[in-house]
Design an enzyme around this catalytic site. Structure first.
Site, PDB file in Angstrom:
ATOM      1  N   ALA A 216       0.815  -1.218   0.000  1.00 30.76           N
ATOM      2  CA  ALA A 216       0.000   0.000   0.000  1.00 30.76           C
ATOM      3  C   ALA A 216       0.855   1.278   0.000  1.00 30.76           C
ATOM      4  O   ALA A 216       1.925   1.277   0.613  1.00 30.76           O
ATOM      5  CB  ALA A 216      -0.907  -0.010   1.239  1.00 30.76           C
ATOM      6  N   GLY A 218       0.498   1.359  -3.331  1.00 34.87           N
ATOM      7  CA  GLY A 218       0.515   0.618  -4.592  1.00 34.87           C
ATOM      8  C   GLY A 218       1.522   1.084  -5.644  1.00 34.87           C
ATOM      9  O   GLY A 218       1.412   0.706  -6.805  1.00 34.87           O
ATOM     10  N   GLY A 219       2.518   1.855  -5.230  1.00 38.83           N
ATOM     11  CA  GLY A 219       3.507   2.352  -6.208  1.00 38.83           C
ATOM     12  C   GLY A 219       4.267   1.229  -6.907  1.00 38.83           C
ATOM     13  O   GLY A 219       4.502   1.279  -8.112  1.00 38.83           O
ATOM     14  N   ASP A 235      -1.097  -6.089   2.233  1.00 36.44           N
ATOM     15  CA  ASP A 235      -0.925  -4.945   3.144  1.00 36.44           C
ATOM     16  C   ASP A 235      -2.225  -4.725   3.900  1.00 36.44           C
ATOM     17  O   ASP A 235      -3.311  -4.899   3.331  1.00 36.44           O
ATOM     18  CB  ASP A 235      -0.573  -3.668   2.342  1.00 36.44           C
ATOM     19  CG  ASP A 235       0.216  -2.664   3.182  1.00 36.44           C
ATOM     20  OD1 ASP A 235      -0.277  -2.269   4.259  1.00 36.44           O
ATOM     21  OD2 ASP A 235       1.311  -2.277   2.756  1.00 36.44           O
ATOM     22  N   LYS A 300      16.126  -1.862   4.571  1.00 35.82           N
ATOM     23  CA  LYS A 300      16.225  -0.560   5.245  1.00 35.82           C
ATOM     24  C   LYS A 300      17.388  -0.674   6.225  1.00 35.82           C
ATOM     25  O   LYS A 300      17.362  -1.525   7.119  1.00 35.82           O
ATOM     26  CB  LYS A 300      14.931  -0.228   6.000  1.00 35.82           C
ATOM     27  CG  LYS A 300      13.649  -0.593   5.253  1.00 35.82           C
ATOM     28  CD  LYS A 300      13.214   0.456   4.268  1.00 35.82           C
ATOM     29  CE  LYS A 300      12.023  -0.046   3.453  1.00 35.82           C
ATOM     30  NZ  LYS A 300      11.647   0.786   2.327  1.00 35.82           N
TER      31      LYS A 300
HETATM   32  C1  SAM Z   1       7.144   1.910   2.412  1.00 34.78           C
HETATM   33  S1  SAM Z   1       5.513   1.345   2.459  1.00 34.78           S
HETATM   34  C2  SAM Z   1       5.290   0.584   0.914  1.00 34.78           C
HETATM   35  C3  SAM Z   1       5.067   1.516  -0.226  1.00 34.78           C
HETATM   36  C4  SAM Z   1       4.749   0.788  -1.507  1.00 34.78           C
HETATM   37  N1  SAM Z   1       5.878  -0.027  -1.951  1.00 34.78           N
HETATM   38  C5  SAM Z   1       4.387   1.737  -2.619  1.00 34.78           C
HETATM   39  O1  SAM Z   1       5.131   1.800  -3.598  1.00 34.78           O
HETATM   40  O2  SAM Z   1       3.356   2.408  -2.532  1.00 34.78           O
HETATM   41  C6  SAM Z   1       5.577   0.000   3.528  1.00 34.78           C
HETATM   42  C7  SAM Z   1       4.269  -0.777   3.687  1.00 34.78           C
HETATM   43  O3  SAM Z   1       4.553  -1.998   4.357  1.00 34.78           O
HETATM   44  C8  SAM Z   1       3.403  -2.346   5.072  1.00 34.78           C
HETATM   45  N2  SAM Z   1       3.799  -3.354   6.068  1.00 34.78           N
HETATM   46  C9  SAM Z   1       4.663  -3.248   7.097  1.00 34.78           C
HETATM   47  N3  SAM Z   1       4.745  -4.407   7.779  1.00 34.78           N
HETATM   48  C10 SAM Z   1       3.913  -5.274   7.142  1.00 34.78           C
HETATM   49  C11 SAM Z   1       3.565  -6.641   7.340  1.00 34.78           C
HETATM   50  N4  SAM Z   1       4.101  -7.350   8.352  1.00 34.78           N
HETATM   51  N5  SAM Z   1       2.700  -7.223   6.487  1.00 34.78           N
HETATM   52  C12 SAM Z   1       2.174  -6.525   5.454  1.00 34.78           C
HETATM   53  N6  SAM Z   1       2.458  -5.228   5.218  1.00 34.78           N
HETATM   54  C13 SAM Z   1       3.320  -4.612   6.051  1.00 34.78           C
HETATM   55  C14 SAM Z   1       2.922  -1.035   5.662  1.00 34.78           C
HETATM   56  O4  SAM Z   1       1.526  -1.119   5.975  1.00 34.78           O
HETATM   57  C15 SAM Z   1       3.219  -0.042   4.526  1.00 34.78           C
HETATM   58  O5  SAM Z   1       2.059   0.166   3.745  1.00 34.78           O
END
Ligand code: SAM
Length: 349
Positions: A216, A218-219, A235, A300
């Site tokens: 989320a 969704g990029g 997510d 990270k």
């Molecule tokens: C940096 S953001 C991702 C952005 C995404 N790649 C984009 O391009 O829009 C990190 C995401 O990892 C999700 N997240 C973190 N821990 C998670 C888990 N254990 N299971 C599923 N999603 C997780 C968070 O809810 C957050 O939306």
């Protein structure tokens, strides 16, 4: 004389550690010279090493270097009214002819202020090099002048095939209209930097399948859908509504560490913000279990011992795959669109 690498400001220490380690294993040696925040690192090598394999370290295999060049010389106190008068004799001294010449500056605050000067000087340099017949369209080499101050520069050379094809080592990508988040540029850059043309054509085809962990809004999913790849987005957070209308995305609100795909997919991508070794262990499991063929994921990095942490994550991945009798193709870069992180490609060989 040595090597010159460009890197993200703040990561000079990691870049220096990596360059020194590579030079040592390729039989060269040498010591790194850098300043924190400068955006570049020099590896000073003993004369003999410059001609050994050490100068064959490739930009592609380095994680923290955006560009890798061979240094030819350094100039200081250039007269501001005619810098070319100092630079041209150095260029003429080399037996080399050049396919192209780039004047660039590091990606630091001071470096960015020099960008307009670089552009103006570059045009004048090309004109002067043409006049002196220093350019040759068939040459395998590109000349680089790295302006480190208004009156100082490092003169360097690149093997065109073994260096980043973008000035400053930075691919300038335009934010795509309709993409749900700026993170989208990370995956686009990863495809560009970590895969070659042929791999992109073979491995990113319509009707392929993917899982996006931490998707989320969704990029990253958007980049897959743009290539007609059917994607399961994992997510708890909401996905972009327009992206969901593509009909190619299935959104599941489950924990990315527990999800198992109903059937094997072509790609796993993962941008969850988590401890790097947890992510490495998770991706290793996906590859070892053959739940995916290829993966791209972000690690990270913590504030301290970032280089060591990366080595540890790679060991986790290599060990897990060798336990299954296989070998792993690992490629990694700190991309321009990455911040305190690196992006990794992993696939079973
Ligand atoms: C940096 S953001 C991702 C952005 C995404 N790649 C984009 O391009 O829009 C990190 C995401 O990892 C999700 N997240 C973190 N821990 C998670 C888990 N254990 N299971 C599923 N999603 C997780 C968070 O809810 C957050 O939306």
């Amino acid at each position: 004389m040595g090597l010159l690498a460009y890197c993200r400001p703040g990561f000079e220490g990691e870049c220096a550690q990596e360059l020194t380690a590579h030079a040592a294993t390729t039989g060269g040696g040498g010591f790194a010279r850098t300043e924190r925040g400068s955006g570049f690192v020099e590896l000073v090598m003993p004369d003999a090493a410059t001609h050994s394999n050490a100068s064959e370290v490739s930009w592609r295999t380095l994680i923290f270097a955006r560009q890798l060049l061979q240094t030819l010389g350094r100039v200081e106190r250039m007269p501001r009214e005619d810098r070319l008068a100092t630079l041209l004799p150095i260029i003429e001294q080399t037996p080399q002819r050049w396919r192209d010449a780039w004047i660039e500056s590091p990606d630091s605050d001071e470096g960015r202020e020099l960008a307009p000067l670089c552009r103006a000087l570059n045009a004048a340099l090309i004109t002067a090099m043409k006049r002196k017949r220093l350019l040759d369209a068939d040459s395998p080499k590109r000349l680089h002048i790295c302006l480190t101050a208004p009156d100082a520069a490092i003169v360097a050379s690149a093997d065109i095939e073994e260096s980043a094809p973008w000035p400053g080592g930075i691919p300038r990508l335009k934010f795509p209209r309709g993409a749900p988040s700026r993170s989208t540029l990370k995956l686009e850059e990863a495809f560009l930097v970590l895969l070659d043309d042929d791999e992109r054509a073979r491995w990113l085809k319509p009707a392929m399948t993917a899982v996006d962990l931490g998707a989320a809004p969704g990029g990253w999913t958007w980049q897959l859908v743009r290539r007609s790849i059917r994607t399961i987005a994992i997510d708890n957070g909401p996905m972009d509504a327009a992206l969901m209308e593509s009909g190619l995305v299935e959104h599941r609100r489950v924990d990315g560490f527990r999800f198992q795909p109903p059937r094997a997919v072509d790609w796993l991508v993962c941008d969850m913000v988590e401890q790097p070794r947890r992510i490495a262990t998770l991706v290793a499991q996906w590859l070892a279990q053959r739940w995916c063929r290829r993966a791209i994921f972000n690690l990270k990095l913590p504030m301290k011992k970032r280089y060591d942490e990366v080595q540890l994550c790679f060991a986790i991945l290599r060990d897990a795959i060798s336990d299954t009798g296989g070998t792993i193709d690992l490629r990694a870069k700190q991309l321009y669109h990455d911040r305190e992180e690196i992006t990794v490609f992993a696939a079973l060989d």
